[in-house]
Design an enzyme around this catalytic site. Structure first.
Site, mmCIF file in Angstrom:
data_model
loop_
_atom_site.group_PDB
_atom_site.id
_atom_site.type_symbol
_atom_site.label_atom_id
_atom_site.label_comp_id
_atom_site.label_asym_id
_atom_site.label_seq_id
_atom_site.Cartn_x
_atom_site.Cartn_y
_atom_site.Cartn_z
ATOM 1 N N HIS A 23 0.820 -1.224 0.000
ATOM 2 C CA HIS A 23 0.000 0.000 0.000
ATOM 3 C C HIS A 23 0.859 1.283 0.000
ATOM 4 C CE1 HIS A 23 0.443 0.527 4.335
ATOM 5 N NE2 HIS A 23 -0.507 -0.296 4.701
ATOM 6 N N HIS A 77 -6.325 -8.037 14.551
ATOM 7 C CA HIS A 77 -6.267 -6.794 13.763
ATOM 8 C C HIS A 77 -7.034 -7.033 12.461
ATOM 9 C CE1 HIS A 77 -4.746 -3.254 11.883
ATOM 10 N NE2 HIS A 77 -3.590 -3.701 11.447
ATOM 11 N N GLU A 79 -7.026 -5.325 9.622
ATOM 12 C CA GLU A 79 -6.464 -4.886 8.333
ATOM 13 C C GLU A 79 -6.331 -6.105 7.408
ATOM 14 O OE1 GLU A 79 -3.025 -2.313 8.600
ATOM 15 O OE2 GLU A 79 -3.325 -1.624 6.541
ATOM 16 N N ASP A 81 -4.313 -7.376 5.371
ATOM 17 C CA ASP A 81 -3.132 -8.243 5.247
ATOM 18 C C ASP A 81 -3.161 -9.362 6.280
ATOM 19 O OD1 ASP A 81 -2.742 -6.010 6.955
ATOM 20 O OD2 ASP A 81 -0.584 -6.327 6.998
ATOM 21 N N HIS A 144 -1.849 -0.185 15.381
ATOM 22 C CA HIS A 144 -1.981 1.150 14.836
ATOM 23 C C HIS A 144 -3.394 1.429 14.306
ATOM 24 C CE1 HIS A 144 -1.738 0.082 10.379
ATOM 25 N NE2 HIS A 144 -1.566 -1.058 10.976
ATOM 26 N N ASP A 163 0.981 -6.109 14.620
ATOM 27 C CA ASP A 163 1.962 -5.352 13.829
ATOM 28 C C ASP A 163 3.139 -4.849 14.677
ATOM 29 O OD1 ASP A 163 0.725 -5.569 11.349
ATOM 30 O OD2 ASP A 163 -0.430 -3.737 11.579
ATOM 31 N N TYR A 191 9.745 -0.044 9.547
ATOM 32 C CA TYR A 191 8.345 -0.392 9.802
ATOM 33 C C TYR A 191 7.729 0.587 10.810
ATOM 34 C CZ TYR A 191 4.201 -3.197 10.406
ATOM 35 O OH TYR A 191 2.900 -3.619 10.419
ATOM 36 N N HIS A 222 4.435 -9.640 11.209
ATOM 37 C CA HIS A 222 5.321 -9.528 10.046
ATOM 38 C C HIS A 222 6.758 -9.780 10.493
ATOM 39 C CE1 HIS A 222 2.205 -7.606 7.578
ATOM 40 N NE2 HIS A 222 1.987 -6.754 8.557
HETATM 41 FE FE1 FEO Z 1 -1.806 -3.078 10.138
HETATM 42 FE FE2 FEO Z 1 0.058 -5.670 9.036
HETATM 43 O O1 FEO Z 1 -1.465 -4.629 9.176
#
Ligand code: FEO
Length: 395
Positions: A23, A77, A79, A81, A144, A163, A191, A222
């Protein structure tokens, strides 16, 4: 490829070696989407992966257990991903209960049709016993996203940190003591700067509450899993949360006919004092991701642009817009740049710096058409001012 964290706790995620644009974040070294399987009397899947890799996730899980054996799917989370595979996973395991907080449920309902999902809403402090092990939930709002959450397994001293503490870093290794620590820390810094920096106050508060947990392993969503260098990443997060500066000067610029480039190099010359790190970034041969990462721990920043159409150049504007959103705090600096028959480039930068509440060390430093010898001397003096201020701020 499953990797064991503890007995019957395994990584079941996906390594994305080829992604270079996450993104807009320039993922020079790819990334991973980490998901984990905790097998006990009850079995829990902790998070999922990005939608295109759902079959990889299911295959990794199937290598360890039948899908029908999964009781809980924890969503730390929303999001995509990490939640993108949820629709297919929930369809494949209809008896499983999705575990998330109220805000996560709301976000998921915005992305997916969740009407058929069995959902258990939890909040900070709630626990689910899996048998020998317990899942304990810690909401970490705005770390976040509003619904971000950690899941802690006290019996294993293991924190699934979402994250937080993550890195966009594809490797064949899964643990922090198996890969180069300097690479891992560099990717963790990048990051943090690009994803977490606007929420420094929340990070500081979360670190305080995490200090109450006995942690031997941090498994983020991640990158590499922390088991040998937890003090290092905790200390780094403490510094980054406060935007604590190093004695470091950053000179960022865009230029049309190299007049602003010449000024940037004169500033670099003046700033190059012993004990001070100086970095020069020409925006069009760099990228926003690196500019954010280098800004995180810089004490002082000179930002320059030639004047174009009574304003700054478009890539300079993009970099400043991005930085303004990330809110790097406590910087000092000044604007510089060239102009011809019209004005406005350095002045527009100065306005951005003021909007970010940076300390303005001097009026915009400007050159008409080409910098004269006097202007270049002024640039060297301004560079020295940046370096001296950087040392002061880093003390
Ligand atoms: Fe905030 Fe890895 O997504």
């Amino acid at each position: 490829m499953n990797i064991t964290l503890r007995e019957n706790i395994d990584w079941v995620g996906y390594v994305d070696w080829t992604i270079r644009d996450f993104h807009g974040y320039r993922t020079e070294q790819g990334t991973t989407y980490n998901a984990y399987l905790v097998r006990d009397e009850k079995t829990a899947l902790i998070d999922t992966v990005k939608a295109p890799y759902r079959q990889h996730l299911l295959r990794n899980v199937l290598a360890l257990t039948a899908l029908s054996g999964i009781d809980y799917i924890v969503c730390n989370h929303a999001e995509p991903d990490h939640s993108g595979a949820l629709p297919e996973v929930m369809a494949a395991i209809p008896n499983a209960t999705l575990v998330c907080d109220q805000k996560c449920r709301a976000a998921l309902s915005g992305y997916y049709d969740i009407s058929d999902w069995r959902i258990r809403i939890i909040a900070s402090g709630d626990t689910i016993s899996l048998g020998r092990r317990t899942l304990q939930f810690v909401e970490t709002p705005m770390l976040h996203w509003p619904e971000s959450m950690f899941t802690y397994v006290p019996e294993e001293k293991l924190l699934f940190s979402m994250d937080a503490f993550g890195q966009h870093y594809a490797t064949s290794q899964r643990f922090d003591d198996e890969a180069s620590l300097s690479n891992i820390m560099a990717e963790a810094r990048t990051y943090y700067a690009n994803i977490v920096m606007p929420y420094g106050a929340r990070v500081a508060a979360t670190l305080k509450s995490a200090a109450g947990l006995d942690i031997e392993m941090i498994a983020p969503s991640h990158g590499l899993i922390w088991r040998s260098h937890i003090p290092e990443i905790m200390k780094a997060y403490g510094n980054w949360a406060l935007c604590r500066p190093k004695p470091k000067v950053l000179i960022i610029y865009d230029t049309m006919w190299d007049s602003t480039g010449e000024m940037a190099r004169a500033i670099l010359e003046g700033a190059s004092l012993p004990g001070v790190e100086v970095q020069l970034i020409y925006i069009r041969s760099s990228n926003l991701t690196r500019i954010a990462a280098e800004s995180l721990d810089a004490a002082t920043i000179a930002f320059g642009s030639s004047t174009l159409n009574s304003g700054m150049m478009p890539m300079a504007a993009a970099a400043l817009t991005y930085l303004k959103g990330l809110r790097p705090a406590g910087k000092a600096g000044f604007a510089f740049g060239s102009y011809g028959w019209g004005r406005g480039g350095p002045e527009a930068i100065d306005e951005y710096m003021k909007a970010m509440k940076w300390e303005i060390l001097r009026d915009p430093l400007k050159a008409r058409y080409r910098p004269t010898a006097e202007i270049l001397d002024e640039c060297r003096s301004a560079g020295k001012l940046l370096a001296t201020k950087a040392k002061d701020l880093a003390e």
